[in-house]
Design a protein around this motif. Structure first.
Motif: not given
Length: 330
Positions: A55-72
């Motif tokens: 949701r952040r407005k600025e450019p971001l390269w999003i990576v993950f420090a965790v593994s697993g399931t994200i329930h949206l």
């Protein structure tokens, strides 16, 4: 002789993917010019969550420090100039999906989407007015609506190396005959594996779609559908029928601003048809109002459709167990 596969060096460094998509999504740079954002929790929202980064407005390269399931619990909206990069971890999104709404320059890589529930819930929903998007190496299955839907004047999109399974209405491109603005839609789908999905691999209205080096097998109704005014260039794909043999379907519909009902056009060039899959008949090779991909991008990595290629696509599509590349921009 090994296969010539695209993107041999996009994993050399973390941001080497930016601007490297083949096809209509070739301009997509994602979060190239922004800092790293590390997802540190599998929570649906809050500090360190995927939703917070997207949701952040600025450019971001999003990576993950965790593994697993994200329930949206609701659609996860992705804002412009974001890369959601699952390399190095195994992240599964479930419950709902991603929504790319009025955004540009998005790269989605190496994620799993499974078990989306609810009316109109897609794995990745791209609408309206979104552009410069690359979806690469994602596994998608078992949603209540589509796996990837591209509608409402969203365009310049590449879907590559994805794995689709356990699904009915796989990929819709072009919303309905009333949305004549969808004439602008341009999508490239390549090196994807549609594994027993029932229909819409894809179904297209109005738009221009280039399909190459995909493997589609054991569909339930048809493989590819051209509806009102669509133009589909099917090149060096493998179509392997199950019980249903109809590869190409043509649905006739009336555009809101036209008097007559029309279907779309399909050109099939170098495609391989197995187990009784029916090729295009000559009458369907209409050249009128048909685009050629070379009008829009000069090169793409393609090889002849062959039996050996089926094995490769089964291995190299969908989520991959690969390490996260080093980021040279700190």
């Amino acid at each position: 002789m090994g296969s010539v596969l695209p993107y041999s060096d996009v994993d050399s460094t973390l941001r080497a993917m930016a601007g490297r998509a083949e096809g209509f999504g070739y301009l997509a740079i994602g979060g190239l010019n922004g800092p790293l954002y590390s997802v540190t929790t599998l929570s649906d929202d809050g500090p360190g969550s995927l939703r917070e980064g997207c949701r952040r407005k600025e450019p971001l390269w999003i990576v993950f420090a965790v593994s697993g399931t994200i329930h949206l619990s609701s659609y996860l909206s992705v804002s412009s100039y974001k890369t959601v990069d699952g390399r190095g971890q195994r992240i599964k999104l479930t419950g709902k999906g991603l929504r790319l709404k009025e955004c540009e320059h998005i790269i989605i890589c190496n994620l799993e989407f499974e078990g989306g529930r609810g009316h109109d819930v897609d794995g990745i929903q791209i609408k309206p007015n979104s552009r410069h998007i690359w979806i690469d190496r994602c596994s998608l299955r078992d949603y209540d609506d589509g796996l990837i839907d591209i509608t409402r004047q969203s365009t310049d999109i590449t879907v590559s190396r994805c794995y689709f399974a356990q699904h009915d209405k796989t990929m819709l491109i072009g919303a309905d005959p009333s949305h004549v603005g969808d004439r602008c839609i341009r999508v490239t789908i390549h090196h994807c594996f549609f594994d027993g999905t029932r229909q819409r691999q894809p179904r297209v209205r109005f738009g221009k779609v280039h399909l190459y080096n995909n493997y589609t097998r054991n569909w339930g109704i048809y493989a590819v559908c051209a509806s009102v005014e669509s133009q589909i260039y099917s090149q060096c794909n493998i179509y392997e029928a199950g019980t249903k043999k109809k590869t190409f379907e043509f649905y006739t519909e009336k555009a809101a601003d036209k008097e007559e009902h029309k279907s779309g056009f399909i050109i099939s060039e170098g495609d391989m048809f197995l187990n009784g899959a029916q090729p295009c008949s000559p009458i369907e090779y209409k050249e009128e109002s048909m685009f050629h991909p070379s009008e829009y991008y000069p090169t793409w990595t393609m090889e002849t459709a062959a039996d050996s290629f089926r094995e490769i696509l089964q291995l190299c599509t969908g989520w991959q167990s690969i390490s996260r590349p080093v980021d040279h921009i700190q």
